[in-house]
Design a protein around this motif. Structure first.
Motif, PDB file in Angstrom:
ATOM      1  N   GLN A   1      -6.477  -6.290   5.320  1.00 35.78           N
ATOM      2  CA  GLN A   1      -5.826  -6.994   5.953  1.00 35.78           C
ATOM      3  C   GLN A   1      -4.438  -7.314   5.521  1.00 35.78           C
ATOM      4  O   GLN A   1      -3.405  -7.478   6.256  1.00 35.78           O
ATOM      5  N   THR A   2      -4.192  -7.266   4.089  1.00 34.61           N
ATOM      6  CA  THR A   2      -2.937  -7.498   3.481  1.00 34.61           C
ATOM      7  C   THR A   2      -2.186  -6.229   3.320  1.00 34.61           C
ATOM      8  O   THR A   2      -1.023  -6.316   3.071  1.00 34.61           O
ATOM      9  N   ARG A   3      -2.911  -5.094   3.340  1.00 36.29           N
ATOM     10  CA  ARG A   3      -2.133  -3.721   3.344  1.00 36.29           C
ATOM     11  C   ARG A   3      -1.777  -3.763   2.058  1.00 36.29           C
ATOM     12  O   ARG A   3      -0.582  -3.166   1.547  1.00 36.29           O
ATOM     13  N   THR A   4      -2.180  -4.254   0.716  1.00 39.13           N
ATOM     14  CA  THR A   4      -1.961  -4.055  -0.613  1.00 39.13           C
ATOM     15  C   THR A   4      -3.012  -3.639  -1.434  1.00 39.13           C
ATOM     16  O   THR A   4      -4.074  -3.659  -0.817  1.00 39.13           O
TER      17      THR A   4
ATOM     18  N   ALA B   1       0.752  -1.312  -0.050  1.00 37.72           N
ATOM     19  CA  ALA B   1       0.038   0.073  -0.063  1.00 37.72           C
ATOM     20  C   ALA B   1       0.877   1.320   0.094  1.00 37.72           C
ATOM     21  O   ALA B   1       0.433   2.127  -0.492  1.00 37.72           O
ATOM     22  N   SER B   2       2.183   1.100   0.573  1.00 36.40           N
ATOM     23  CA  SER B   2       2.693   2.238   0.705  1.00 36.40           C
ATOM     24  C   SER B   2       3.201   2.874  -0.960  1.00 36.40           C
ATOM     25  O   SER B   2       3.865   4.079  -1.009  1.00 36.40           O
ATOM     26  N   ARG B   3       3.088   1.975  -1.640  1.00 40.31           N
ATOM     27  CA  ARG B   3       3.519   2.258  -3.174  1.00 40.31           C
ATOM     28  C   ARG B   3       2.427   2.954  -3.901  1.00 40.31           C
ATOM     29  O   ARG B   3       2.544   3.122  -5.147  1.00 40.31           O
TER      30      ARG B   3
END
Length: 428
Positions: free
Chosen positions: A312-315, A276-278
């Motif tokens: 949940q996966t932070r993606t 997610a940071s990307r």
């Protein structure tokens, strides 16, 4: 007595000569030692660790964002029956896993019994011809009625003019009242004929609209039968491979019965999960390198980016399209992907394995030993980091050789031996 003296003299002379030879030897040795050049002093090299180095050069670096995904088809379909009937023929090639290459000419897969539909086709054709004949007959009648109506209107107008003339004459006592009455009756009859023909003409026009509607309905029914006849033959909708076959020869099907499932073989997509940071660092159309378990690598382009993050996966998911006409890539296979991200201009790209607490070790080669070096510790100014590299603004110079192996075994001032497998930053 004389003999003893002579012997003593010989011994004495021998001793003197030996002493002279000894003195001469020592003197000669000293002279040679004075003439001999002293050896150069050599710096003693301590024990060293063998390392690999990489030359650093400033460059414009496009980040490769790593993600993991699975292959899924862009186009797949389950072909279902659209008509009722019995399967009367199946292609011998219609099997699971069989590949069909359309190349502009669809291939026949199966046939549904069309005999009842052919009878319906004949009946629909007859109904259309009957409706078209009724239209022609009604058009003729309408044309005749229209002609009679026009003539009746002319006669009515003539009768009205005559009645008007007689009304003037009767005032002048030029005619008898009975003659006027006859003209009134004739004018009234002409008007009634006009009204009758006008009603008949309008009725025929309405009938014509109804018959034309019958023609349109007959045409639609005929076209429906034609469509159903065409639907009895199942062709490949596109190039692909068969994943499921649900019917056999003799199977009775109805509209909606699944017949087979086919997956397109021209292109696939990879659903890539990215941290997610990307989010926001990947653009539409970005080039993507996709490696499968088989070891083969394909190049694709980003075609979709989902605008939400999995809590949940932070993606979030990125979809890249692969053109893979040379071979079939099965759906569901795992893939490792590198997607083009941001561009960093005029930076050093340092392997993460070479960095310890924002420091790197730089090899300073010894003047007389090109394959040996002293270790120098440098602090880096790091702009960003990826899974494999550190993006560095300052702390290095063009041409610096950083140590990329065995960094845990060395420290500042250590002596190292440089492995011959030399690398540059362009060899990533």
């Amino acid at each position: 007595m004389n003999k003893n003296k002579a012997t003593f003299r010989k011994v004495k002379i021998s001793i003197v000569f030996c002493a002279l030879f000894l003195i001469a030897g020592i003197t000669a040795n000293n002279l040679l030692a004075l003439l001999k050049k002293e050896p150069e002093k050599v710096e003693k090299i301590q024990a060293f660790t063998t390392v690999k180095v990489q030359e650093m050069l400033r460059e414009n670096y496009r980040e490769k964002i790593k993600g993991y995904g699975t292959v899924e088809p862009i186009l797949e379909t389950t072909i279902s029956a659209q008509v009722s009937g019995v399967v009367t023929w199946i292609s011998p090639r219609l099997r699971r896993g069989q590949v069909f290459n359309v190349q502009g000419k669809p291939q026949k897969l199966l046939q549904i019994d069309d005999r009842d539909l052919r009878q319906q086709f004949i009946s629909a054709q007859a109904n259309l011809q009957k409706a078209q004949a009724a239209v022609k007959a009604l058009e003729i009648e309408t044309y005749g009625t229209e002609s009679l109506l026009n003539n009746a209107k002319k006669e009515w107008q003539t009768s009205k003019r005559e009645l008007k003339r007689l009304n003037k004459l009767i005032k002048e006592r030029g005619i008898s009242p009975s003659e006027l009455d006859r003209q009134v009756l004739q004018t009234s009859q002409s008007e009634k004929e006009v009204l009758r023909l006008d009603w008949q003409y309008k009725s025929q026009l309405n009938s014509r609209e109804r018959v034309l509607a019958d023609v349109a309905l007959a045409k639609a029914q005929l076209q429906q039968v034609k469509n159903d006849l065409r639907r009895t033959t199942i062709y490949t909708p596109f190039s692909g491979y068969i994943t499921d076959v649900h019917v056999n020869y003799g199977t009775r099907v109805t509209p909606g019965t699944p017949l087979l499932r086919i997956v397109n073989t021209d292109k696939v997509a990879v659903a890539i999960s990215v941290a997610a940071s990307r989010y926001g660092q990947i653009q539409m159309g970005a080039t993507t390198d996709i490696s499968l378990n088989s070891g083969r690598t394909w190049r694709g382009k980003v075609i979709r980016i989902l605008p939400d993050v999995d809590t949940q996966t932070r993606t979030f998911q990125v979809f890249a399209e692969i053109d893979y006409q040379q071979m079939i890539i099965p759906s569901g296979i795992f893939a490792v992907c590198y997607v083009e991200g941001l561009i960093f201009e005029n930076v050093f790209v340092v392997p993460r394995t070479a960095v310890i607490d924002d420091f790197v070790f730089v090899a300073r080669r010894l003047t007389k030993y090109k394959n040996k070096a002293k270790v120098e510790k440098r602090r880096l100014s790091i702009r960003a980091s990826t899974s494999e590299y550190m993006i560095v603004d300052d702390g290095l110079k063009n041409g610096d050789e950083i140590i990329i192996t065995n960094v845990e075994e060395i420290s500042e001032g250590s002596n190292v031996g440089i492995f011959s497998g030399y690398e540059t930053s362009k060899q990533r």
